[in-house]
Design a protein around this motif. Structure first.
Motif, PDB file in Angstrom:
ATOM      1  N   SER A 142       0.838  -1.201   0.000  1.00 21.20           N
ATOM      2  CA  SER A 142       0.000   0.000   0.000  1.00 21.20           C
ATOM      3  C   SER A 142       0.868   1.244   0.000  1.00 21.20           C
ATOM      4  O   SER A 142       1.872   1.330   0.705  1.00 21.20           O
ATOM      5  CB  SER A 142      -0.914   0.014   1.226  1.00 21.20           C
ATOM      6  N   THR A 143       0.459   2.254  -0.794  1.00 18.02           N
ATOM      7  CA  THR A 143       1.175   3.529  -0.803  1.00 18.02           C
ATOM      8  C   THR A 143       0.358   4.644  -0.153  1.00 18.02           C
ATOM      9  O   THR A 143       0.841   5.763  -0.027  1.00 18.02           O
ATOM     10  CB  THR A 143       1.523   3.961  -2.237  1.00 18.02           C
ATOM     11  N   MET A 144      -0.879   4.326   0.244  1.00 18.36           N
ATOM     12  CA  MET A 144      -1.724   5.324   0.898  1.00 18.36           C
ATOM     13  C   MET A 144      -2.690   4.613   1.838  1.00 18.36           C
ATOM     14  O   MET A 144      -3.403   3.701   1.434  1.00 18.36           O
ATOM     15  CB  MET A 144      -2.520   6.145  -0.128  1.00 18.36           C
ATOM     16  N   VAL A 145      -2.688   5.027   3.105  1.00 15.49           N
ATOM     17  CA  VAL A 145      -3.620   4.469   4.073  1.00 15.49           C
ATOM     18  C   VAL A 145      -4.614   5.541   4.477  1.00 15.49           C
ATOM     19  O   VAL A 145      -4.286   6.724   4.536  1.00 15.49           O
ATOM     20  CB  VAL A 145      -2.893   3.893   5.316  1.00 15.49           C
ATOM     21  N   ARG A 146      -5.845   5.120   4.744  1.00 13.65           N
ATOM     22  CA  ARG A 146      -6.936   6.045   5.035  1.00 13.65           C
ATOM     23  C   ARG A 146      -7.337   5.874   6.505  1.00 13.65           C
ATOM     24  O   ARG A 146      -7.861   4.837   6.901  1.00 13.65           O
ATOM     25  CB  ARG A 146      -8.119   5.747   4.108  1.00 13.65           C
ATOM     26  N   ILE A 147      -7.093   6.919   7.296  1.00 11.30           N
ATOM     27  CA  ILE A 147      -7.337   6.829   8.741  1.00 11.30           C
ATOM     28  C   ILE A 147      -8.225   7.983   9.174  1.00 11.30           C
ATOM     29  O   ILE A 147      -7.952   9.147   8.855  1.00 11.30           O
ATOM     30  CB  ILE A 147      -6.002   6.841   9.517  1.00 11.30           C
ATOM     31  N   GLY A 148      -9.284   7.668   9.901  1.00 10.21           N
ATOM     32  CA  GLY A 148     -10.213   8.693  10.346  1.00 10.21           C
ATOM     33  C   GLY A 148     -10.356   8.767  11.847  1.00 10.21           C
ATOM     34  O   GLY A 148      -9.876   9.700  12.495  1.00 10.21           O
ATOM     35  N   THR A 149     -11.009   7.775  12.442  1.00 14.80           N
ATOM     36  CA  THR A 149     -11.311   7.800  13.870  1.00 14.80           C
ATOM     37  C   THR A 149     -10.056   7.922  14.727  1.00 14.80           C
ATOM     38  O   THR A 149     -10.051   8.638  15.737  1.00 14.80           O
ATOM     39  CB  THR A 149     -12.095   6.527  14.266  1.00 14.80           C
ATOM     40  N   ALA A 150      -8.972   7.260  14.331  1.00 20.29           N
ATOM     41  CA  ALA A 150      -7.745   7.300  15.119  1.00 20.29           C
ATOM     42  C   ALA A 150      -7.110   8.693  15.129  1.00 20.29           C
ATOM     43  O   ALA A 150      -6.253   8.982  15.962  1.00 20.29           O
ATOM     44  CB  ALA A 150      -6.745   6.276  14.588  1.00 20.29           C
TER      45      ALA A 150
END
Length: 231
Positions: free
Chosen positions: A214-222
């Motif tokens: 993966s070259t991009m991770v999607r993080i919201g709640t954290a």
């Protein structure tokens, strides 16, 4: 209590740790902060802490934020939610990226409605490898044809693939899905010189996703805390 800046530091440290564990170069994974349902003030705090990539799922909410924060010209806005035909124009006019292309009709409309004074819209094709009925995306067998069609759309720039792997599966099933995504991405990147993005991995599967390229991770709640659900 941790601040948004604190949580961003933690998220980046986790990304760096997973990147090193996978023997990948530093800074080879970008963090997309998923800011859906969060107020502009939270995005401003993340921006002040150095975050520049933000992902929105809801079109009108995202456009409202883009317009409010247009003075922050180096923010990169990603649409990561589904797009209906009647909403393509507003997406094409405001967003920098669309990660959820799964139909030629949507791709064509985004291309035709992208303003000439803006650079080509960066797009990712969304895959649904497990063929989950509740998720958008195409199956791998449909990928080559859609890739060829998108390559002929001059106002779009094909950047890669996006996926939301199934949760609650066995480690073996997770590995198989991520390995398939990695293989498809590697093949696509060898064929299309603009392709440089495999957007996969969230808080729960980030380490495994990074281990599989993966070259991009999607993080919201954290980063932003518990989600504020729309009415």
């Amino acid at each position: 209590m941790q601040t948004i800046a604190d949580r961003l530091i933690n998220a980046r440290q986790e990304i760096d740790k997973a990147t090193a564990s996978a023997n990948r170069p530093p800074h080879s994974v970008r963090l997309l902060a998923v800011s859906k349902t969060k107020p502009v003030s939270d995005i401003e705090l993340a921006y002040e802490a150095g975050q520049r990539l933000f992902g929105e799922n809801y079109i009108q909410e995202g456009v409202d934020k883009i317009q409010t924060l247009k003075h922050l010209s180096d923010i990169e806005w990603h649409m990561i939610g589904p797009i209906q035909s009647n909403k393509t124009k507003i997406v094409a006019e405001h967003f920098d990226w669309v990660q959820t292309i799964d139909r030629l009709k949507i791709a064509k409309r985004l291309n035709d409605q992208r303003p000439d004074d803006l650079p080509p819209l960066n797009v990712c094709i969304q895959l649904n490898i497990e063929q989950e009925e509740t998720k958008s995306g195409i199956i791998p067998a449909e990928l080559p044809a859609l890739v060829q069609e998108i390559r002929h759309l001059p106002r779009l720039s094909l950047r890669g693939l996006m996926a939301i792997p199934a949760t609650g599966v066995t480690p073996e099933a997770q590995h198989q899905t991520l390995a398939t995504l990695a293989s498809l991405y590697t093949e696509l990147a060898s064929q299309v010189d603009t392709v440089d993005t495999l957007s996969v991995g969230m808080s729960g599967d980030m380490q495994q996703a990074i281990a599989h390229g993966s070259t991009m991770v999607r993080i919201g709640t954290a980063i932003f805390g518990a989600r504020n659900y729309q009415q």
